[in-house]
Design an enzyme around this catalytic site. Structure first.
Site, mmCIF file in Angstrom:
data_model
loop_
_atom_site.group_PDB
_atom_site.id
_atom_site.type_symbol
_atom_site.label_atom_id
_atom_site.label_comp_id
_atom_site.label_asym_id
_atom_site.label_seq_id
_atom_site.Cartn_x
_atom_site.Cartn_y
_atom_site.Cartn_z
ATOM 1 N N LYS A 135 -2.584 -4.653 -24.095
ATOM 2 C CA LYS A 135 -3.168 -4.196 -25.365
ATOM 3 C C LYS A 135 -2.784 -2.735 -25.669
ATOM 4 C CE LYS A 135 -4.604 -8.253 -25.904
ATOM 5 N NZ LYS A 135 -5.810 -9.000 -25.620
HETATM 6 C C1 LIG Z 1 -6.507 -10.390 -25.277
HETATM 7 C C2 LIG Z 1 -7.359 -11.118 -26.257
HETATM 8 C C3 LIG Z 1 -8.682 -11.491 -25.984
HETATM 9 C C4 LIG Z 1 -9.289 -11.364 -24.627
HETATM 10 O O1 LIG Z 1 -9.274 -10.081 -24.144
HETATM 11 P P1 LIG Z 1 -9.654 -9.835 -22.600
HETATM 12 O O2 LIG Z 1 -9.941 -8.366 -22.576
HETATM 13 O O3 LIG Z 1 -8.445 -10.202 -21.783
HETATM 14 O O4 LIG Z 1 -10.827 -10.655 -22.273
HETATM 15 C C5 LIG Z 1 -9.442 -12.051 -26.996
HETATM 16 N N1 LIG Z 1 -8.922 -12.287 -28.206
HETATM 17 C C6 LIG Z 1 -7.649 -11.988 -28.498
HETATM 18 C C7 LIG Z 1 -7.137 -12.246 -29.879
HETATM 19 C C8 LIG Z 1 -6.818 -11.416 -27.530
HETATM 20 O O5 LIG Z 1 -5.542 -11.157 -27.806
#
Ligand SMILES: *Cc1c(COP(=O)(O)O)cnc(C)c1O
Length: 402
Positions: free
Chosen positions: A201
């Site tokens: 992210k």
């Molecule tokens: C990465 C992601 C999540 C989950 O995030 P985590 O921190 O790994 O639990 C949820 N929704 C979307 C759209 C994502 O890309």
């Protein structure tokens, strides 16, 4: 840069790859300030939830303009606790998009509720707000839009429908930290906003998440439920403030952010604008390079948003080629270009099919699901890396052109 032409032999067929070393789909940007911060935290004697977590919560709340921020160990946890806070329970329905990561829909099931998917806008892959109202039933308890690839969903339209029906809006902003919608930053647009700090992210602590909200009651409930459902500020129980007994109010979860995560996020956060600027310039360079490839489309950017530029997905119009998406993907990997897929539509996965969803229900998400792949995209890429990606895509597409 090598000139790609139809005559070039693909690496997958024994030719020379477009670049000698593998360019990963993503590499996190970790620098010495991150390392120094982590070392300081490691030596502080306090590793779990503490001062650094509280400092990060304050920083993020101020940045997005929300009254409250609760640090958590993932965005999945954030979404789960948001659904709990607004009272989603067994038998309820939550409206969301099929073009998202597993977590968005899975958490609805964790509450014993049912995801109700609504198709996306073809050009942004964000939920099509004009289709939401028809999906509302007496059992609907929340609307859960996703800011796909870093572009906010059409939040005015979503919020207006939600207000009309008295429904809370939970925004999955895993892709969109720093994004704005009509001048308002993501994190203070919906009733609750969930962020992710997973390794890929825009800022990261490897794993991590947060929720922001202006609602005092929800914030308190989320804080409590994130740490076993025990009484407030239980993380202080071993500080010099003196030992305090705690009470179990509800059977909560173990979802708290801890100080090693927060430490990384605090130092990463200082570079968030720099990361954004680099993401924007890479987006521009990739878009310009691929503009001449007629078989490739990219997503539209709405004029009233500030995009977070989380991903660079492309749509391969495979009708014009002698190859499907997966073949193109393998060929690109062989050229030493890493790729990702965001996403194969959630409703087409086996579990969701078992709930009664099937192909044909959400044609725009399905069209995209069958044809998309995401190119390498991270602030640490050089312009030469970007040019390799463009050359690799051109080489592979030229080979499979009809
Ligand atoms: C990465 C992601 C999540 C989950 O995030 P985590 O921190 O790994 O639990 C949820 N929704 C979307 C759209 C994502 O890309």
């Amino acid at each position: 840069m090598q000139r790609a032409s139809a005559q070039d032999v693909l690496a997958i067929r024994g030719g020379r790859p477009i670049r000698p070393t593998f360019l990963p789909f993503h590499r996190p940007s970790i620098d010495e300030s991150d390392e120094r911060g982590l070392t300081e935290t490691l030596r502080s004697g306090w590793l779990t939830t503490g001062a650094k977590t509280k400092a990060f919560e304050k920083t993020l709340a101020a940045y997005v303009g929300a009254a409250h921020c609760i640090g958590l160990n993932s965005c999945t946890a954030a979404l789960h606790l948001a659904l709990d806070a607004v009272g989603v329970s067994a038998g309820d329905e939550v409206i969301t998009t099929p073009m998202t990561f597993a977590a968005t829909a899975n958490v609805i099931c964790h509450r014993g509720a049912r995801p109700v998917f609504v198709d996306v806008e073809a050009d942004t892959q964000n939920i099509d707000a004009t289709l939401i109202e028809a999906a509302i039933t007496p059992r609907t308890r929340a609307i859960l839009p996703v800011d796909f690839a870093g572009q906010p969903a059409d939040m005015d339209a979503v919020n207006a429908i939600a207000a009309k029906h008295g429904l809370p809006v939970i925004e999955d902003a895993a892709h969109s930290i720093g994004a704005e919608y009509k001048g308002v930053r993501v994190g203070s647009i919906a009733d609750l906003t969930a962020f992710s700090f997973y390794a890929t992210k825009n800022i990261t602590s490897g794993e991590g998440g947060a929720l922001t909200t202006n609602n005092d009651d929800w914030a308190e409930r989320i804080q409590m439920m994130s740490l076993h459902g025990i009484s407030r500020d239980a993380w202080k129980r071993y500080t010099d403030a003196g030992y305090r007994h705690w009470d179990i109010i509800y059977p909560g979860y173990k979802y708290n952010m801890f100080d090693l995560q927060a430490s990384l996020l605090l130092t990463q956060f200082k570079r968030i604008e720099m990361f954004w600027a680099r993401r924007r310039s890479i987006t521009a360079r990739l878009s310009a390079g691929l503009a001449e490839v007629p078989e490739i489309a990219t997503l539209a950017e709405r004029p009233f948003v500030t995009h977070a530029y989380h991903l660079f997905p492309i749509v391969i119009e495979t009708e014009q080629l002698r190859a499907d998406r997966d073949t193109i993907m393998s060929a690109l990997q062989a050229e030493n270009i890493g790729i990702g897929v965001h996403y194969r539509a959630v409703h087409l996965h086996p579990y969701y099919r078992s709930l009664g969803f099937e192909r044909g229900m959400f044609p725009r998400a399905e069209h995209y699901s069958d044809r998309t792949l995401s190119l390498p995209f991270f602030p640490g890429m050089s312009d030469a890396d970007v040019d390799d990606v463009v050359a690799g895509v051109k080489k592979v597409i030229a080979y499979y052109r009809r």
